[in-house]
Design a protein around this motif. Structure first.
Motif, PDB file in Angstrom:
ATOM      1  N   ALA A 111       1.098  -1.188   0.356  1.00  0.00           N
ATOM      2  CA  ALA A 111       0.152   0.000   0.655  1.00  0.00           C
ATOM      3  C   ALA A 111       0.873   1.118   0.300  1.00  0.00           C
ATOM      4  CB  ALA A 111      -0.806   0.131   1.148  1.00  0.00           C
ATOM      5  N   ALA A 112       0.666   2.801  -0.241  1.00  0.00           N
ATOM      6  CA  ALA A 112       0.972   3.833  -0.491  1.00  0.00           C
ATOM      7  C   ALA A 112       1.586   3.785   0.807  1.00  0.00           C
ATOM      8  CB  ALA A 112       0.009   4.798  -0.827  1.00  0.00           C
ATOM      9  N   TYR A 113       2.755   4.477   0.639  1.00  0.00           N
ATOM     10  CA  TYR A 113       3.647   4.836   1.937  1.00  0.00           C
ATOM     11  C   TYR A 113       2.822   5.636   3.090  1.00  0.00           C
ATOM     12  CZ  TYR A 113       6.670   6.554   5.317  1.00  0.00           C
ATOM     13  OH  TYR A 113       7.133   7.110   6.603  1.00  0.00           O
ATOM     14  N   SER A 114       2.480   4.946   4.527  1.00  0.00           N
ATOM     15  CA  SER A 114       2.057   6.481   5.248  1.00  0.00           C
ATOM     16  C   SER A 114       3.453   6.796   6.112  1.00  0.00           C
ATOM     17  CB  SER A 114       0.883   5.607   6.477  1.00  0.00           C
ATOM     18  OG  SER A 114       0.332   6.830   6.979  1.00  0.00           O
ATOM     19  N   GLU A 115       3.714   7.469   7.033  1.00  0.00           N
ATOM     20  CA  GLU A 115       4.069   8.719   8.290  1.00  0.00           C
ATOM     21  C   GLU A 115       3.892   7.679   9.392  1.00  0.00           C
ATOM     22  OE1 GLU A 115       3.699  12.881   7.929  1.00  0.00           O
ATOM     23  OE2 GLU A 115       4.097  12.922   5.996  1.00  0.00           O
ATOM     24  N   SER A 116       2.958   7.380   9.057  1.00  0.00           N
ATOM     25  CA  SER A 116       2.113   6.784  10.496  1.00  0.00           C
ATOM     26  C   SER A 116       3.451   5.754  10.865  1.00  0.00           C
ATOM     27  CB  SER A 116       0.691   6.414  10.414  1.00  0.00           C
ATOM     28  OG  SER A 116       0.266   5.030   9.787  1.00  0.00           O
ATOM     29  N   GLU A 117       3.773   4.678   9.641  1.00  0.00           N
ATOM     30  CA  GLU A 117       4.532   3.496   9.615  1.00  0.00           C
ATOM     31  C   GLU A 117       5.805   3.529  11.026  1.00  0.00           C
ATOM     32  OE1 GLU A 117       5.617   1.545   5.595  1.00  0.00           O
ATOM     33  OE2 GLU A 117       3.314   2.378   5.330  1.00  0.00           O
ATOM     34  N   ASN A 118       5.460   3.033  12.202  1.00  0.00           N
ATOM     35  CA  ASN A 118       6.597   3.789  12.568  1.00  0.00           C
ATOM     36  C   ASN A 118       8.279   2.848  12.133  1.00  0.00           C
ATOM     37  OD1 ASN A 118       5.426   5.303  14.341  1.00  0.00           O
ATOM     38  ND2 ASN A 118       4.250   3.581  15.464  1.00  0.00           N
ATOM     39  N   THR A 119       7.855   2.133  12.104  1.00  0.00           N
ATOM     40  CA  THR A 119       9.585   0.690  11.687  1.00  0.00           C
ATOM     41  C   THR A 119       9.519   0.525  10.208  1.00  0.00           C
ATOM     42  OG1 THR A 119       9.395  -0.353  13.880  1.00  0.00           O
ATOM     43  CG2 THR A 119      10.696  -0.503  12.012  1.00  0.00           C
ATOM     44  N   ILE A 120      10.324   0.095   9.426  1.00  0.00           N
ATOM     45  CA  ILE A 120      10.173   0.211   8.456  1.00  0.00           C
ATOM     46  C   ILE A 120      11.260  -0.813   7.971  1.00  0.00           C
ATOM     47  CG2 ILE A 120      10.773   0.762   5.135  1.00  0.00           C
ATOM     48  CD1 ILE A 120      11.103   3.921   6.915  1.00  0.00           C
ATOM     49  N   PRO A 121      10.828  -2.133   7.380  1.00  0.00           N
ATOM     50  CA  PRO A 121      11.911  -3.286   6.976  1.00  0.00           C
ATOM     51  C   PRO A 121      13.093  -2.486   6.140  1.00  0.00           C
ATOM     52  CG  PRO A 121       9.449  -4.264   6.829  1.00  0.00           C
ATOM     53  CD  PRO A 121       9.540  -2.188   7.063  1.00  0.00           C
ATOM     54  N   ALA A 122      13.700  -3.341   6.844  1.00  0.00           N
ATOM     55  CA  ALA A 122      15.079  -3.132   5.213  1.00  0.00           C
ATOM     56  C   ALA A 122      14.466  -3.404   4.198  1.00  0.00           C
ATOM     57  CB  ALA A 122      16.480  -3.294   6.183  1.00  0.00           C
ATOM     58  N   ASP A 123      13.975  -4.067   3.729  1.00  0.00           N
ATOM     59  CA  ASP A 123      14.178  -4.711   1.716  1.00  0.00           C
ATOM     60  C   ASP A 123      12.658  -4.206   2.006  1.00  0.00           C
ATOM     61  OD1 ASP A 123      11.154  -5.576   3.669  1.00  0.00           O
ATOM     62  OD2 ASP A 123      11.996  -7.702   3.186  1.00  0.00           O
ATOM     63  N   GLN A 124      12.281  -3.124   2.248  1.00  0.00           N
ATOM     64  CA  GLN A 124      11.524  -2.012   1.675  1.00  0.00           C
ATOM     65  C   GLN A 124      11.698  -0.377   2.681  1.00  0.00           C
ATOM     66  OE1 GLN A 124       7.659  -1.563   3.920  1.00  0.00           O
ATOM     67  NE2 GLN A 124       7.471  -3.948   3.956  1.00  0.00           N
ATOM     68  N   TYR A 125      13.349  -0.390   1.660  1.00  0.00           N
ATOM     69  CA  TYR A 125      13.492   0.588   1.895  1.00  0.00           C
ATOM     70  C   TYR A 125      13.490   1.184   0.227  1.00  0.00           C
ATOM     71  CZ  TYR A 125      15.713   0.161   6.205  1.00  0.00           C
ATOM     72  OH  TYR A 125      16.137   0.550   7.550  1.00  0.00           O
ATOM     73  N   SER A 126      13.969   0.416  -1.009  1.00  0.00           N
ATOM     74  CA  SER A 126      12.975   0.968  -1.518  1.00  0.00           C
ATOM     75  C   SER A 126      12.909   2.040  -2.493  1.00  0.00           C
ATOM     76  CB  SER A 126      14.210   0.256  -2.682  1.00  0.00           C
ATOM     77  OG  SER A 126      13.249  -0.774  -2.844  1.00  0.00           O
ATOM     78  N   GLY A 127      10.934   1.827  -2.024  1.00  0.00           N
ATOM     79  CA  GLY A 127      10.239   2.063  -2.322  1.00  0.00           C
ATOM     80  C   GLY A 127       9.440   3.065  -0.864  1.00  0.00           C
ATOM     81  N   VAL A 128      10.302   3.591  -0.110  1.00  0.00           N
ATOM     82  CA  VAL A 128       9.563   5.000   0.921  1.00  0.00           C
ATOM     83  C   VAL A 128      10.263   5.534   0.763  1.00  0.00           C
ATOM     84  CG1 VAL A 128       9.470   3.426   2.382  1.00  0.00           C
ATOM     85  CG2 VAL A 128      11.262   4.542   2.608  1.00  0.00           C
ATOM     86  N   PRO A 129       9.553   7.604   0.791  1.00  0.00           N
ATOM     87  CA  PRO A 129      10.221   8.375   0.954  1.00  0.00           C
ATOM     88  C   PRO A 129      11.282   7.863   0.819  1.00  0.00           C
ATOM     89  CG  PRO A 129       8.050   8.875   1.506  1.00  0.00           C
ATOM     90  CD  PRO A 129       8.057   7.022   1.433  1.00  0.00           C
ATOM     91  N   PHE A 130      12.596   9.522   0.766  1.00  0.00           N
ATOM     92  CA  PHE A 130      13.567   9.771   0.915  1.00  0.00           C
ATOM     93  C   PHE A 130      13.866  10.460   2.555  1.00  0.00           C
ATOM     94  CE2 PHE A 130      17.597  11.249   1.045  1.00  0.00           C
ATOM     95  CZ  PHE A 130      18.609  10.983   0.839  1.00  0.00           C
ATOM     96  N   ALA A 131      13.164  11.125   2.704  1.00  0.00           N
ATOM     97  CA  ALA A 131      13.111  11.491   4.367  1.00  0.00           C
ATOM     98  C   ALA A 131      13.071  10.648   5.321  1.00  0.00           C
ATOM     99  CB  ALA A 131      11.428  12.858   4.452  1.00  0.00           C
ATOM    100  N   ALA A 132      11.711   9.456   4.845  1.00  0.00           N
ATOM    101  CA  ALA A 132      11.655   8.365   5.875  1.00  0.00           C
ATOM    102  C   ALA A 132      12.765   6.873   5.360  1.00  0.00           C
ATOM    103  CB  ALA A 132      10.350   7.640   5.386  1.00  0.00           C
ATOM    104  N   MET A 133      13.606   7.015   4.619  1.00  0.00           N
ATOM    105  CA  MET A 133      14.182   6.101   4.439  1.00  0.00           C
ATOM    106  C   MET A 133      16.081   6.502   5.114  1.00  0.00           C
ATOM    107  SD  MET A 133      17.650   5.702   2.507  1.00  0.00           S
ATOM    108  CE  MET A 133      17.147   6.882   0.412  1.00  0.00           C
ATOM    109  N   MET A 134      16.473   7.774   4.141  1.00  0.00           N
ATOM    110  CA  MET A 134      17.575   8.671   5.692  1.00  0.00           C
ATOM    111  C   MET A 134      17.485   8.261   6.703  1.00  0.00           C
ATOM    112  SD  MET A 134      19.429  11.747   4.957  1.00  0.00           S
ATOM    113  CE  MET A 134      21.423  11.727   4.410  1.00  0.00           C
ATOM    114  N   PRO A 135      16.325   8.908   7.247  1.00  0.00           N
ATOM    115  CA  PRO A 135      16.523   8.412   9.023  1.00  0.00           C
ATOM    116  C   PRO A 135      16.591   6.844   9.207  1.00  0.00           C
ATOM    117  CG  PRO A 135      14.846   9.825   8.741  1.00  0.00           C
ATOM    118  CD  PRO A 135      14.987   9.151   7.240  1.00  0.00           C
ATOM    119  N   ALA A 136      16.216   5.902   8.588  1.00  0.00           N
ATOM    120  CA  ALA A 136      15.952   4.455   9.234  1.00  0.00           C
ATOM    121  C   ALA A 136      17.423   4.044   8.917  1.00  0.00           C
ATOM    122  CB  ALA A 136      15.193   3.529   7.958  1.00  0.00           C
ATOM    123  N   VAL A 137      18.482   4.348   7.724  1.00  0.00           N
ATOM    124  CA  VAL A 137      19.743   3.816   7.356  1.00  0.00           C
ATOM    125  C   VAL A 137      20.741   4.107   8.125  1.00  0.00           C
ATOM    126  CG1 VAL A 137      21.532   3.852   5.613  1.00  0.00           C
ATOM    127  CG2 VAL A 137      18.636   3.810   4.451  1.00  0.00           C
TER     128      VAL A 137
END
Length: 231
Positions: A76-102
């Motif tokens: 489903a479309a990414y939601s800012e309410s997603e607190n934890t992002i699995p590493a295998d999904q990093y390529s499909g989330v906005p940069f502003a959410a992916m970079m903090p996780a990495v």
């Protein structure tokens, strides 16, 4: 005929790029020195990403590709309410959410964790340039992927700036072999290297020390795994 084939082969060899493997060039510059007492005694409380005007056009293109990848994965479309992002999904989330996780992933590898103790820090990252290699140019004379920007280190309680530094990651590629080795997930790879350079500043460490830290982290993870399974 043999002479013609030989001449053509020589032309291809001479016109091919001299370099065929990717070369990672990473630079970091300390702008405002961190207080000595918090170097290597800190952990990341949060990361905020700001995209400067100089990077908005290319970033928009990459964001669109990330949205496409997420849809292709059946998510489903990414939601800012997603607190934890699995590493295998990093390529499909906005940069502003992916970079903090990495950034959190990499700093944890360096031992900068809340469990270890130390000063909580917020990082405010202003991305000034992001680009991906042009395949045609890479085949002819080389091209590069790049991510650069300034990192402000902030006290999350007082909002006072404690230090700042600049990181530039440039990965150059040339020839078919270079492009093949480049692989996919370019955006995430650039951020991982950006986080690696940031961690070296936050820990006051060298590349040699980094290898020791990774080895120690791997041993700790292995011991924890054996302990949990009762092996």
């Amino acid at each position: 005929m043999k002479k013609i084939v030989l001449a053509a082969s020589m032309f291809v060899a001479l016109s091919a790029p001299a370099f065929v493997t990717p070369v990672a060039a990473k630079q970091r510059t300390v702008i405002e020195q961190l207080p000595a007492e918090i170097v290597d005694h800190n952990y990341i409380n949060g990361v905020k990403v700001i995209v400067a005007d100089t990077a908005t056009k290319k970033m928009a293109e990459l964001e669109a590709k990330a949205t496409e990848k997420r849809a292709e994965s059946g998510l489903a479309a990414y939601s800012e309410s997603e607190n934890t992002i699995p590493a295998d999904q990093y390529s499909g989330v906005p940069f502003a959410a992916m970079m903090p996780a990495v950034m959190q992933d990499v700093t944890r590898k360096w031992g900068l964790t809340q469990e270890r103790g130390g000063k909580a820090l917020d990082l405010v990252v202003t991305i000034e340039n992001i680009k991906t290699a042009n395949a045609g140019m890479a085949l002819l004379m080389g091209s590069s992927d790049e991510l650069s920007g300034e990192v402000a280190v902030v006290d999350p309680v007082t909002q006072a700036q404690l230090g700042s530094f600049y990181v530039q990651v440039v990965n150059s590629h040339g020839g078919l072999a270079g492009l093949a080795m480049r692989g996919s997930g370019i955006r995430e790879k650039l951020v991982e290297e950006f986080a690696l350079e940031s961690s070296r500043i936050l820990t006051g460490s060298t590349k040699k020390d980094w290898k020791k830290r990774v080895k120690a982290a791997d041993k700790a993870a292995e011991a924890a795994s054996k302990s949990s399974t009762g092996a």
